[in-house]
Design a protein around this motif. Structure first.
Motif: not given
Length: 187
Positions: A161-174, A145-150, A22-31
């Motif tokens: 993971p590499e795909h997550a920031p782009g997925a977060a940006a797309t979701m936040l745009d929507e 979605s984050v596989q093998f989160v540990a 969540a802390e990572w996503f909060v920062n992504a949303a702030r950005d």
């Protein structure tokens, strides 16, 4: 004035990794910059299992914890649920928190950041979407979605993971688009 986004940590288990994700996503949303953000940890709310006598649609809450939760949800324009997958389903604490209320959720969009093992929590996302849609919310098709989160947590810090920031940006745009579109239904 930016819309209000509540980011909700859906796991309350000891040893959970939800707060670091969540802390990572909060920062992504702030950005991203489109939202005024509030982080909500269900563990801090400590909601009992459906302890109100009246049906949530009546909004006749007797308990302070439900009134506090109602105010948080009512104040938000949109939501992102950060959730693991427990036994192919969303966590019981998250399902309970959603079911404690009814009208407060209506006509608001919701995204999901899920995490887990091989499925990355996608089954949890699917079950949560069904519940949210039945409360007149608009669950987004886009998610993170984050596989093998540990593998992505070192000393309590989540590195996406590499795909997550782009997925977060797309979701936040929507989420931004749907928040604006649905606001007229709530006024």
């Amino acid at each position: 004035m930016p819309h209000k986004l509540a980011i909700i940590i859906g796991s309350t288990r000891p040893g959970r990794v939800g707060p670091s994700v969540a802390e990572w996503f909060v920062n992504a949303a702030r950005d991203h910059g489109a939202f005024d953000i509030t982080l909500v940890d269900l563990k801090d709310l400590d909601l009992p299992l459906l302890d109100e006598a009246a049906h949530p649609s009546k909004q006749q809450y007797e308990h302070e914890h439900t009134k506090r939760w109602s105010a948080i949800v009512e104040d938000a324009d949109a939501f992102v649920f950060v959730t693991p997958e427990y036994d192919y389903f969303a966590p019981a604490a998250l399902v309970n928190a959603v079911q404690c209320l009814a009208k407060e959720w209506q006509y608001k969009p919701a995204g999901v950041v899920s995490y887990g093992g091989v499925s990355g929590g996608l089954r949890s996302t699917q079950t949560l979407r069904l519940l949210l849609a039945n409360l007149d919310m608009h669950p987004l098709k886009d998610s993170v979605s984050v596989q093998f989160v540990a593998k992505h947590i070192t000393e309590g810090v989540f590195t996406p993971p590499e795909h997550a920031p782009g997925a977060a940006a797309t979701m936040l745009d929507e989420l931004e688009k749907w928040t604006g579109a649905l606001s007229s239904l709530r006024s």
